[in-house]
Design a protein around this motif. Structure first.
Motif, PDB file in Angstrom:
ATOM      1  N   VAL A 195      35.972  45.110  -3.554  1.00 42.40           N
ATOM      2  CA  VAL A 195      37.370  45.339  -3.188  1.00 42.40           C
ATOM      3  C   VAL A 195      37.629  44.501  -1.937  1.00 42.40           C
ATOM      4  CG1 VAL A 195      39.032  47.012  -2.306  1.00 42.40           C
ATOM      5  CG2 VAL A 195      37.443  47.668  -4.134  1.00 42.40           C
ATOM      6  N   THR A 196      38.626  43.621  -1.999  1.00 45.43           N
ATOM      7  CA  THR A 196      38.867  42.742  -0.860  1.00 45.43           C
ATOM      8  C   THR A 196      40.334  42.352  -0.811  1.00 45.43           C
ATOM      9  OG1 THR A 196      38.100  40.719   0.266  1.00 45.43           O
ATOM     10  CG2 THR A 196      38.324  40.625  -2.137  1.00 45.43           C
ATOM     11  N   THR A 197      40.651  41.461   0.102  1.00 46.40           N
ATOM     12  CA  THR A 197      42.015  40.990   0.254  1.00 46.40           C
ATOM     13  C   THR A 197      42.176  39.628  -0.416  1.00 46.40           C
ATOM     14  OG1 THR A 197      41.335  40.129   2.411  1.00 46.40           O
ATOM     15  CG2 THR A 197      42.483  42.232   2.391  1.00 46.40           C
ATOM     16  N   ARG A 198      43.407  39.181  -0.509  1.00 43.92           N
ATOM     17  CA  ARG A 198      43.680  37.864  -1.082  1.00 43.92           C
ATOM     18  C   ARG A 198      43.221  36.769  -0.113  1.00 43.92           C
ATOM     19  NH1 ARG A 198      47.193  38.745  -5.378  1.00 43.92           N
ATOM     20  NH2 ARG A 198      48.466  40.627  -5.209  1.00 43.92           N
ATOM     21  N   ALA A 241      44.027  49.545   2.934  1.00 45.17           N
ATOM     22  CA  ALA A 241      43.849  50.343   1.724  1.00 45.17           C
ATOM     23  C   ALA A 241      42.469  50.166   1.099  1.00 45.17           C
ATOM     24  CB  ALA A 241      44.921  49.983   0.694  1.00 45.17           C
ATOM     25  N   SER A 242      41.683  49.221   1.609  1.00 45.19           N
ATOM     26  CA  SER A 242      40.392  48.917   0.988  1.00 45.19           C
ATOM     27  C   SER A 242      39.471  50.133   0.969  1.00 45.19           C
ATOM     28  CB  SER A 242      39.710  47.763   1.741  1.00 45.19           C
ATOM     29  OG  SER A 242      40.454  46.577   1.630  1.00 45.19           O
ATOM     30  N   GLN A 243      39.409  50.871   2.080  1.00 44.05           N
ATOM     31  CA  GLN A 243      38.491  52.000   2.148  1.00 44.05           C
ATOM     32  C   GLN A 243      38.866  53.079   1.139  1.00 44.05           C
ATOM     33  OE1 GLN A 243      37.393  53.094   6.130  1.00 44.05           O
ATOM     34  NE2 GLN A 243      36.765  55.164   5.539  1.00 44.05           N
ATOM     35  N   ASP A 244      40.158  53.288   0.927  1.00 42.88           N
ATOM     36  CA  ASP A 244      40.593  54.276  -0.069  1.00 42.88           C
ATOM     37  C   ASP A 244      40.109  53.883  -1.462  1.00 42.88           C
ATOM     38  OD1 ASP A 244      43.011  56.138   1.254  1.00 42.88           O
ATOM     39  OD2 ASP A 244      42.725  54.205   2.231  1.00 42.88           O
ATOM     40  N   GLY A 303      35.766  54.672  -5.911  1.00 47.88           N
ATOM     41  CA  GLY A 303      34.794  54.124  -6.851  1.00 47.88           C
ATOM     42  C   GLY A 303      35.197  52.831  -7.508  1.00 47.88           C
ATOM     43  N   LEU A 304      36.196  52.120  -6.946  1.00 48.73           N
ATOM     44  CA  LEU A 304      36.673  50.885  -7.562  1.00 48.73           C
ATOM     45  C   LEU A 304      35.846  49.675  -7.181  1.00 48.73           C
ATOM     46  CD1 LEU A 304      40.528  51.382  -7.201  1.00 48.73           C
ATOM     47  CD2 LEU A 304      39.058  51.912  -9.144  1.00 48.73           C
ATOM     48  N   GLY A 305      34.892  49.843  -6.283  1.00 49.12           N
ATOM     49  CA  GLY A 305      34.049  48.732  -5.868  1.00 49.12           C
ATOM     50  C   GLY A 305      33.481  48.989  -4.491  1.00 49.12           C
ATOM     51  N   ILE A 306      32.874  47.961  -3.907  1.00 51.79           N
ATOM     52  CA  ILE A 306      32.358  48.031  -2.556  1.00 51.79           C
ATOM     53  C   ILE A 306      33.121  47.009  -1.719  1.00 51.79           C
ATOM     54  CG2 ILE A 306      30.090  48.735  -3.408  1.00 51.79           C
ATOM     55  CD1 ILE A 306      29.080  45.916  -2.819  1.00 51.79           C
ATOM     56  N   GLY A 307      32.971  47.052  -0.389  1.00 50.08           N
ATOM     57  CA  GLY A 307      33.733  46.105   0.406  1.00 50.08           C
ATOM     58  C   GLY A 307      33.263  46.015   1.842  1.00 50.08           C
ATOM     59  N   LEU A 308      33.694  44.946   2.506  1.00 52.34           N
ATOM     60  CA  LEU A 308      33.382  44.725   3.908  1.00 52.34           C
ATOM     61  C   LEU A 308      34.471  45.357   4.766  1.00 52.34           C
ATOM     62  CD1 LEU A 308      32.304  40.967   3.738  1.00 52.34           C
ATOM     63  CD2 LEU A 308      30.802  42.979   3.852  1.00 52.34           C
ATOM     64  N   ILE A 309      34.044  46.235   5.671  1.00 52.47           N
ATOM     65  CA  ILE A 309      34.974  46.997   6.497  1.00 52.47           C
ATOM     66  C   ILE A 309      34.545  46.872   7.959  1.00 52.47           C
ATOM     67  CG2 ILE A 309      36.003  49.257   6.944  1.00 52.47           C
ATOM     68  CD1 ILE A 309      36.723  48.260   4.210  1.00 52.47           C
ATOM     69  N   PRO A 310      35.474  46.622   8.881  1.00 54.99           N
ATOM     70  CA  PRO A 310      35.099  46.503  10.296  1.00 54.99           C
ATOM     71  C   PRO A 310      34.701  47.847  10.888  1.00 54.99           C
ATOM     72  CG  PRO A 310      37.481  46.438  10.068  1.00 54.99           C
ATOM     73  CD  PRO A 310      36.925  46.399   8.673  1.00 54.99           C
ATOM     74  N   THR A 311      33.907  47.791  11.934  1.00 57.54           N
ATOM     75  CA  THR A 311      33.409  49.008  12.576  1.00 57.54           C
ATOM     76  C   THR A 311      34.535  49.910  13.045  1.00 57.54           C
ATOM     77  OG1 THR A 311      31.475  47.757  13.308  1.00 57.54           O
ATOM     78  CG2 THR A 311      31.865  49.869  14.371  1.00 57.54           C
ATOM     79  N   ILE A 312      35.670  49.327  13.446  1.00 61.08           N
ATOM     80  CA  ILE A 312      36.772  50.134  13.952  1.00 61.08           C
ATOM     81  C   ILE A 312      37.218  51.183  12.945  1.00 61.08           C
ATOM     82  CG2 ILE A 312      38.492  48.468  13.160  1.00 61.08           C
ATOM     83  CD1 ILE A 312      40.268  49.260  15.451  1.00 61.08           C
ATOM     84  N   ARG A 322      38.734  61.614   6.055  1.00 59.02           N
ATOM     85  CA  ARG A 322      39.770  61.639   5.015  1.00 59.02           C
ATOM     86  C   ARG A 322      39.375  60.814   3.805  1.00 59.02           C
ATOM     87  NH1 ARG A 322      43.690  58.167   3.681  1.00 59.02           N
ATOM     88  NH2 ARG A 322      43.215  56.829   5.471  1.00 59.02           N
ATOM     89  N   VAL A 323      38.688  59.686   4.046  1.00 54.87           N
ATOM     90  CA  VAL A 323      38.301  58.771   2.970  1.00 54.87           C
ATOM     91  C   VAL A 323      36.796  58.551   3.073  1.00 54.87           C
ATOM     92  CG1 VAL A 323      38.783  56.575   1.865  1.00 54.87           C
ATOM     93  CG2 VAL A 323      40.550  57.647   3.272  1.00 54.87           C
ATOM     94  N   PRO A 324      35.992  59.418   2.453  1.00 56.05           N
ATOM     95  CA  PRO A 324      34.541  59.312   2.629  1.00 56.05           C
ATOM     96  C   PRO A 324      33.941  58.104   1.915  1.00 56.05           C
ATOM     97  CG  PRO A 324      35.077  61.009   1.013  1.00 56.05           C
ATOM     98  CD  PRO A 324      36.376  60.564   1.614  1.00 56.05           C
TER      99      PRO A 324
END
Length: 304
Positions: free
Chosen positions: A189-192, A223-226, A231-240, A249-251
């Protein structure tokens, strides 16, 4: 040649599309086309290459656009300076950022400290931030990717690790770290293209001679973490994001990426030749004088 022609040319050059430019300018397409044609006649050469209904800025148009952008920015800066001299407030400060979460607390703190400042926030990808800064639509960019230019100054605000987020129960749930090679077949899951998360993902995979598999491309990084939690995929998320409390809220499960430079560098960027209102000067001072996302701004010296 008049000011209206230059404004119209700038809009058409930005979109390379007559109808979109006409919609933004709120003028009829035939009127806009005639204005551009008169400008080209005055200059003695075409500024666009035309193929049917499509237009593309040619080399002469690109050269002219650089001067038009500079001239119109100077005029706009002059108008802002006069308004600031007339008004009793601090004036306006415009800020562009790729993600709103990054600057929410910063702008909230600034508004509390300077309630008379007129703050305008624009969510933009890196290409749009560069354009907005160049034409004077914003005073500052909080950028997660490099913005370069002869007139740009910047200071590093924060450097944070970027983690891999996976859905609870995923095969990587519980792992301390993972290599890029182990993620070759995982849906991301990522951005354009144009956003920092996508740029980082592509760079990490390219370093291993791989191409990431994508399950979702979006325009809202927040919205990536949601989607990962669903279960739609995995993704890179910043520490913040991990520290912001969204995990309750979004485990998701967090895994470190065993790859060099898997981090995000946030910089404050501005045009050193552009006019800065009192509000903009206060914003720069405010941003550089306190921790940003829990990080102390290193130094405070400008860099090109």
């Amino acid at each position: 040649m008049d000011l209206l022609q230059l404004r119209y040319f700038q809009a058409v050059a930005r979109y390379e599309h007559i109808s979109r430019a006409a919609e933004e300018l709120r003028v009829a397409q035939p009127s806009l086309s005639r204005t551009i044609a008169r400008l080209e006649a005055d200059l003695g050469m075409p500024l666009f290459d035309r193929q049917g209904r499509r237009i593309r800025l040619n080399q002469h148009g690109a050269m002219f656009l650089r001067h038009v952008d500079r001239a119109l920015r100077e005029l706009d800066d002059g108008c802002r300076a006069l308004r600031d001299a007339r008004d009793t407030g601090l004036g306006r400060v415009g800020v562009a950022s790729e993600t709103l979460l990054t600057v929410t607390h910063l702008l909230g703190g600034f508004r509390a400290a300077y309630p008379s400042a007129d703050v305008r926030l624009h969510q933009s990808n890196v290409r749009e931030m560069d354009r907005r800064l160049r034409v004077g639509e914003v005073d500052f960019c909080v950028a997660s990717q490099p913005l370069t230019g002869a007139n740009l100054a910047s200071v590093e605000l924060a450097r944070e690790e970027v983690l891999l987020a996976v859905p609870p129960g995923h095969r990587l749930d519980g792992r301390e770290s993972v290599t890029i090679a182990e993620l070759a077949d995982e849906p991301f899951v990522t951005t354009r293209p144009g956003n920092w998360q996508r740029a980082l993902l592509d760079r990490l995979f390219a370093a291993e001679g791989l191409t990431p598999q994508l399950s979702c491309e979006g325009d809202e990084p927040g919205a990536s973490q949601d989607m990962i939690s669903a279960g739609l995929g995995i993704g890179l998320i910043p520490t913040i994001s991990r520290l912001s409390g969204t995990e309750t809220r979004v485990p998701v499960a967090w895994v470190r990426v065993a790859a060099p430079d898997c981090h995000r560098v946030l910089t404050l960027v501005w045009n050193r030749e552009a006019y800065l209102s009192e509000a903009a000067l206060k914003f720069r001072e405010f941003t550089m004088s306190r921790p940003f996302m829990g990080h102390r701004v290193p130094g405070g010296r400008d860099s090109l």
